[in-house]
Design a protein around this motif. Structure first.
Motif, PDB file in Angstrom:
ATOM      1  N   LYS A 101       0.832  -1.196   0.000  1.00 50.79           N
ATOM      2  CA  LYS A 101       0.000   0.000   0.000  1.00 50.79           C
ATOM      3  C   LYS A 101       0.873   1.255   0.000  1.00 50.79           C
ATOM      4  O   LYS A 101       1.769   1.385   0.837  1.00 50.79           O
ATOM      5  N   THR A 113      -2.411   0.814  -4.485  1.00 49.15           N
ATOM      6  CA  THR A 113      -2.535  -0.387  -3.661  1.00 49.15           C
ATOM      7  C   THR A 113      -2.442  -1.609  -4.563  1.00 49.15           C
ATOM      8  O   THR A 113      -3.113  -1.672  -5.598  1.00 49.15           O
ATOM      9  N   LYS A 140      -4.789   5.394  -7.206  1.00 48.41           N
ATOM     10  CA  LYS A 140      -5.707   6.315  -6.548  1.00 48.41           C
ATOM     11  C   LYS A 140      -5.509   7.734  -7.053  1.00 48.41           C
ATOM     12  O   LYS A 140      -4.392   8.147  -7.385  1.00 48.41           O
ATOM     13  N   ASP A 159      -8.990   0.184   1.666  1.00 44.16           N
ATOM     14  CA  ASP A 159      -8.234   0.100   0.412  1.00 44.16           C
ATOM     15  C   ASP A 159      -8.143  -1.307  -0.151  1.00 44.16           C
ATOM     16  O   ASP A 159      -7.719  -1.497  -1.287  1.00 44.16           O
ATOM     17  N   SER A 214     -12.706  -1.451  -4.202  1.00 48.84           N
ATOM     18  CA  SER A 214     -12.194  -1.629  -2.851  1.00 48.84           C
ATOM     19  C   SER A 214     -13.352  -1.693  -1.865  1.00 48.84           C
ATOM     20  O   SER A 214     -14.487  -1.308  -2.173  1.00 48.84           O
TER      21      SER A 214
END
Length: 294
Positions: free
Chosen positions: A5, A10, A25, A102, A112
């Protein structure tokens, strides 16, 4: 499962299946004060419904079925409306979770956990509520009753949660009925094992049971190995037990097997002088003809 992460990415890899998921992200560093939806993680205008969600229709639909409570840490609960106990914070503020917002849902592998309301099963693992509900409602694949869908996809523990109680209750009763009948059949065939657990496991794998379309009870359909070639393409209305069949008496008088092996469990296609009994109806004919109750 191995997980890496970072604030912008992730990655998760399943060591057994070698299945990997990478999620990038949006950080929105140029808009630090922008409103970010809790479900889609996109900037936008907040919904008049509140709940830290945007005006997107899908996000609003998720918000309507989600828990409206705010946790002690200040984050919104990611559970479901009506649950007696709130889901622990998926931001892992308590530091007790092995999964967090996540992590990918191991059923859909498309979003997620933080992107939709979730359930924490009795085993402790967390899944999307909608994903696990869909799996349970779809039940087994094909005509033969199997119960792998009733187990956690991560640890294989039995599914248990108050949110699923209504649908799980009848399925657990059916599972116990099939276990009981399978073990009885195992004893009838003169087979034994050292422990009850071994007997149940082997019996469930060895024999095929089907759910009668009319009475919804499980009936014996022969050995699973013999039925494997029948495929998954079937009409549920063809699955009828001997007690509910209108053909049983007529076929007992007029039938003639099209192959020489007539033992119970043989995947034979029976041919009657007045009607052709389909392959999926074999269990109802054999159980009626030979008088076996399980």
């Amino acid at each position: 499962m191995c997980r890496v992460k970072l604030y912008w990415m992730t990655a998760a890899v399943d060591a057994q299946t070698r299945r990997a998921v990478i999620e990038f992200k949006n950080t929105y560093s140029t808009q630090p004060d922008a409103f970010i939806c809790r479900f889609c993680n996109e900037p936008g205008e907040p919904s008049p419904e509140g709940g830290s969600v945007c005006k997107n229709e899908e996000c609003n639909a998720k918000f309507k079925v989600s828990c409206k409570q705010t946790l002690e840490c200040g984050h919104p609960c990611s559970g479901n409306s009506g649950e007696k106990t709130c889901l622990p914070c998926l931001k892992n503020c308590t530091g007790t979770l092995k999964q967090d917002a996540d992590d990918m849902c191991v059923i859909c592998f498309t979003e997620s956990l933080g992107c939709a309301p979730c359930l924490q099963l009795s085993c402790g693992h967390i899944l999307h509520s909608q994903c696990i509900s869909t799996v349970v409602n779809n039940r087994w694949i094909g005509p033969r009753i199997t119960f792998s869908f009733l187990h956690c996809p991560i640890c294989k523990g039995l599914l248990m949660h108050e949110f699923l109680d209504d649908v799980l209750r009848d399925l657990h009763i059916l599972m116990e009925d099939v276990k009981k009948k399978s073990v009885m059949r195992l004893k009838y065939d003169g087979l034994s094992f050292d422990t009850d657990e071994e007997a149940i496991e082997n019996a469930m794998n060895k024999y095929a049971y089907y759910q009668c379309y009319k009475c919804k009870k499980a009936y014996f359909g022969g050995e699973a190995q013999c039925q494997a070639d029948a495929g998954d393409d079937f009409d549920p209305e063809d699955l009828v037990c001997g007690g509910c069949s209108n053909l049983s008496k007529k076929c007992v008088q007029n039938m003639a097997p099209t192959i020489s092996n007539t033992s119970v469990g043989t995947a034979a296609r029976w041919r009657c002088t007045s009607v052709l009994v389909p392959l999926t109806s074999v269990p109802l004919v054999t159980t009626t003809l030979f008088g076996y109750g399980v």
